[in-house]
Design a protein around this motif. Structure first.
Motif, mmCIF file in Angstrom:
data_model
loop_
_atom_site.group_PDB
_atom_site.id
_atom_site.type_symbol
_atom_site.label_atom_id
_atom_site.label_comp_id
_atom_site.label_asym_id
_atom_site.label_seq_id
_atom_site.Cartn_x
_atom_site.Cartn_y
_atom_site.Cartn_z
ATOM 1 N N PHE A 1 0.814 -1.209 0.000
ATOM 2 C CA PHE A 1 0.000 0.000 0.000
ATOM 3 C C PHE A 1 0.849 1.261 0.000
ATOM 4 C CE2 PHE A 1 -2.421 -3.344 2.159
ATOM 5 C CZ PHE A 1 -3.452 -3.472 1.253
ATOM 6 N N GLY A 2 2.181 1.110 -0.064
ATOM 7 C CA GLY A 2 3.073 2.255 -0.120
ATOM 8 C C GLY A 2 3.504 2.777 1.237
ATOM 9 N N THR A 3 3.108 2.118 2.315
ATOM 10 C CA THR A 3 3.501 2.532 3.652
ATOM 11 C C THR A 3 4.944 2.129 3.908
ATOM 12 O OG1 THR A 3 1.241 2.163 4.406
ATOM 13 C CG2 THR A 3 2.937 2.346 6.101
ATOM 14 N N THR A 4 5.735 3.050 4.442
ATOM 15 C CA THR A 4 7.127 2.747 4.769
ATOM 16 C C THR A 4 7.176 2.074 6.130
ATOM 17 O OG1 THR A 4 7.864 4.652 3.501
ATOM 18 C CG2 THR A 4 9.417 3.728 5.074
ATOM 19 N N LEU A 5 7.879 0.955 6.205
ATOM 20 C CA LEU A 5 7.981 0.188 7.439
ATOM 21 C C LEU A 5 9.432 0.007 7.842
ATOM 22 C CD1 LEU A 5 5.502 -2.710 6.582
ATOM 23 C CD2 LEU A 5 5.029 -0.705 7.982
ATOM 24 N N LEU A 6 9.676 0.062 9.137
ATOM 25 C CA LEU A 6 10.961 -0.348 9.701
ATOM 26 C C LEU A 6 10.709 -1.693 10.360
ATOM 27 C CD1 LEU A 6 13.888 -0.005 10.550
ATOM 28 C CD2 LEU A 6 13.087 1.313 12.519
ATOM 29 N N VAL A 7 11.293 -2.743 9.791
ATOM 30 C CA VAL A 7 11.090 -4.101 10.289
ATOM 31 C C VAL A 7 12.305 -4.490 11.118
ATOM 32 C CG1 VAL A 7 10.676 -6.504 9.662
ATOM 33 C CG2 VAL A 7 9.742 -4.674 8.241
ATOM 34 N N ARG A 8 12.053 -4.890 12.361
ATOM 35 C CA ARG A 8 13.126 -5.339 13.249
ATOM 36 C C ARG A 8 12.924 -6.814 13.538
ATOM 37 N NH1 ARG A 8 13.264 -1.195 18.181
ATOM 38 N NH2 ARG A 8 11.150 -0.553 17.680
ATOM 39 N N GLU A 9 13.979 -7.601 13.344
ATOM 40 C CA GLU A 9 13.942 -9.037 13.640
ATOM 41 C C GLU A 9 15.105 -9.343 14.565
ATOM 42 O OE1 GLU A 9 12.530 -11.229 9.727
ATOM 43 O OE2 GLU A 9 14.136 -9.790 9.352
ATOM 44 N N TRP A 10 14.871 -10.155 15.577
ATOM 45 C CA TRP A 10 15.947 -10.489 16.501
ATOM 46 C C TRP A 10 15.670 -11.851 17.130
ATOM 47 C CZ3 TRP A 10 11.978 -7.199 17.594
ATOM 48 C CH2 TRP A 10 11.240 -7.435 18.737
ATOM 49 N N GLY A 11 16.736 -12.442 17.650
ATOM 50 C CA GLY A 11 16.593 -13.718 18.339
ATOM 51 C C GLY A 11 17.885 -14.500 18.338
ATOM 52 N N ARG A 12 17.777 -15.742 18.740
ATOM 53 C CA ARG A 12 18.916 -16.641 18.769
ATOM 54 C C ARG A 12 19.126 -17.210 17.372
ATOM 55 N NH1 ARG A 12 22.062 -19.159 22.440
ATOM 56 N NH2 ARG A 12 22.799 -21.252 21.945
ATOM 57 N N ILE A 13 20.364 -17.298 16.966
ATOM 58 C CA ILE A 13 20.677 -17.835 15.635
ATOM 59 C C ILE A 13 20.253 -19.291 15.571
ATOM 60 C CG2 ILE A 13 22.556 -18.415 14.047
ATOM 61 C CD1 ILE A 13 23.996 -15.914 15.090
ATOM 62 N N GLY A 14 19.535 -19.648 14.517
ATOM 63 C CA GLY A 14 19.086 -21.019 14.323
ATOM 64 C C GLY A 14 17.708 -21.298 14.886
ATOM 65 N N VAL A 15 17.086 -20.315 15.526
ATOM 66 C CA VAL A 15 15.755 -20.475 16.115
ATOM 67 C C VAL A 15 14.859 -19.402 15.494
ATOM 68 C CG1 VAL A 15 14.454 -20.469 18.285
ATOM 69 C CG2 VAL A 15 16.818 -21.272 18.258
ATOM 70 N N SER A 16 13.561 -19.665 15.422
ATOM 71 C CA SER A 16 12.668 -18.661 14.832
ATOM 72 C C SER A 16 12.762 -17.353 15.619
ATOM 73 C CB SER A 16 11.226 -19.167 14.805
ATOM 74 O OG SER A 16 10.778 -19.398 16.110
ATOM 75 N N CYS A 17 12.626 -16.258 14.899
ATOM 76 C CA CYS A 17 12.894 -14.949 15.494
ATOM 77 C C CYS A 17 11.609 -14.228 15.867
ATOM 78 C CB CYS A 17 13.709 -14.108 14.530
ATOM 79 S SG CYS A 17 12.829 -13.692 13.011
ATOM 80 N N ARG A 18 11.793 -13.149 16.605
ATOM 81 C CA ARG A 18 10.697 -12.228 16.903
ATOM 82 C C ARG A 18 10.773 -11.096 15.880
ATOM 83 N NH1 ARG A 18 9.871 -10.958 23.030
ATOM 84 N NH2 ARG A 18 7.940 -10.267 22.053
#
Length: 128
Positions: A68-85
């Motif tokens: 829709f043209g909205t600018t987003l800042l996506v942050r992903e974090w977590g332990r390597i090898g495990v699903s992230c937040r």
């Protein structure tokens, strides 16, 4: 109930209703006055590893535009090898999102995260 013999029609013919079809198509080539295509996302990837503390973390910042043209800042974090937040924050424009991403990147580097660049990008590993 009897079967109705109708000639075979293509899927495009079946799905095009004159009453509700606006004449627009996702497959049509963009006109010159349409919105600009989405830019490539801007991404920064960091890792923090400490074998003594069994720490093996990553943090990724990405500035993207949604459909829709909205600018987003996506942050992903977590332990390597495990699903992230994941957390997505809406921003007014790309400059604001990039400014917030730069501020968060500086904060993570102060906390001991190391940026991943070049050939290692996309590889979640603390090994050199």
């Amino acid at each position: 109930m009897t079967a109705v013999n109708t000639p075979a029609r293509s899927i495009n013919t079946v799905n095009r209703w004159r009453q509700i079809d606006s004449g627009k198509s996702l497959d049509r080539i963009r006109a010159g006055n349409d919105t600009p295509p989405m830019e490539q996302d801007r991404s920064s990837h960091f890792v923090r590893c400490d074998a003594a503390r069994n720490m093996n973390r990553f943090y990724r910042l990405t500035v993207v535009q949604d459909l829709f043209g909205t600018t987003l800042l996506v942050r992903e974090w977590g332990r390597i090898g495990v699903s992230c937040r994941t957390r997505c924050d809406e921003k007014q424009d790309t400059q604001e999102a990039q400014g917030d991403a730069d501020r968060l990147a500086a904060e993570k580097m102060r906390r001991g995260y190391v940026p991943i660049t070049g050939r290692a990008r996309g590889v979640d590993s603390c090994q050199p």
